[in-house]
Design an enzyme around this catalytic site. Sequence first.
Site, PDB file in Angstrom:
ATOM      1  CB  SER A 142     -17.251 142.118  21.650  1.00 13.55           C
ATOM      2  OG  SER A 142     -16.376 143.220  21.752  1.00 13.55           O
ATOM      3  CB  ALA A 143     -14.749 143.174  26.581  1.00  9.61           C
ATOM      4  CE  LYS A 158      -3.836 142.315  20.142  1.00  7.73           C
ATOM      5  NZ  LYS A 158      -3.331 141.428  19.081  1.00  7.73           N
ATOM      6  CD  GLU A 214     -11.708 136.072  22.417  1.00  5.17           C
ATOM      7  OE1 GLU A 214     -10.615 136.563  22.101  1.00  5.17           O
ATOM      8  OE2 GLU A 214     -12.567 136.691  23.056  1.00  5.17           O
ATOM      9  CG  ASP A 215      -7.781 138.705  18.830  1.00  4.90           C
ATOM     10  OD1 ASP A 215      -8.710 138.774  19.681  1.00  4.90           O
ATOM     11  OD2 ASP A 215      -7.119 139.697  18.480  1.00  4.90           O
ATOM     12  CE  LYS A 239     -14.221 138.260  25.400  1.00  3.32           C
ATOM     13  NZ  LYS A 239     -13.799 138.632  24.042  1.00  3.32           N
ATOM     14  CB  THR A 295     -11.297 147.730  16.015  1.00  2.00           C
ATOM     15  OG1 THR A 295     -11.753 146.530  16.630  1.00  2.00           O
ATOM     16  CG2 THR A 295     -12.253 148.116  14.900  1.00  2.00           C
ATOM     17  CG  ASP A 332     -12.964 139.153  20.565  1.00  2.00           C
ATOM     18  OD1 ASP A 332     -13.657 139.917  21.256  1.00  2.00           O
ATOM     19  OD2 ASP A 332     -11.766 139.365  20.301  1.00  2.00           O
ATOM     20  CG  LEU A 333     -15.753 143.859  17.115  1.00  2.00           C
ATOM     21  CD1 LEU A 333     -16.474 143.469  15.835  1.00  2.00           C
ATOM     22  CD2 LEU A 333     -16.503 145.000  17.800  1.00  2.00           C
ATOM     23  CG  ASP A 334     -11.825 145.074  19.241  1.00  2.00           C
ATOM     24  OD1 ASP A 334     -12.541 145.514  18.327  1.00  2.00           O
ATOM     25  OD2 ASP A 334     -11.832 145.526  20.391  1.00  2.00           O
TER      26      ASP A 334
END
Length: 212
Positions: free
Chosen positions: A116-117, A45, A171-172, A147, A17, A9-11
């Site tokens: 990532s979304a 999130k 993932e967070d 997700k 971010t 995942d990104l954020d």
Amino acid sequence: MKYQCGIFDLDGVLVDTAKYHYLGWKKLADRLGFSFTEQQNEALKGISRMAALDLLLKMGDMNEKFSEEEKEELAAEKNQYYLDFVSQLKEEELLPGVTELFERMKQANIKIALGSASKNARLILERLHIKDYFDFIVDGTLVKKAKPDPEVFTLSADRLGIPYEKCVVFEDSAAGIQAAKTAGMTAVGIGTRKNLPMADYICSNVGEFTWQ
């Protein structure tokens, strides 16, 4: 088992971010006349922009107030706030251990994918100078289901030709962990066991993770 792919995942995993998403949503909520806290932001999130907007408007008791066209305009407004923040992003904002883990993965011939979304994912990867590490990038322009649907992860595995059980997802968000588990992938939660009870492993950042 020898894992063959890490899907990130990104954020909140590679870069924080998530704070800019929060500030963007807060700025929109402030303009609409209701308060929005960091605690409330946890629910937004890992889900799509329109799903997050619907949740935000429900929190402000305003979900019935806007047409679908007006909601699209609100989502675009929030995204512009977010882009204003992200345009100032610097390479130093990459979270601890990311490039070191990527280097270890490359040496071990483990594929690296993004799941990532975010529709702004490529811009962010370029700002951080890590785009070239990725073997495949799935962002919000490629997926139709948010997700906890696993599409954002299974698409990467499918395109790279890797069985789901040989993929590790970082993932967070609870929605992201659920998506990984639904796909039959190993889930590494970046955060705490309290926030991510379904994760197979917990790390405070990706730099703590070892493939052993």
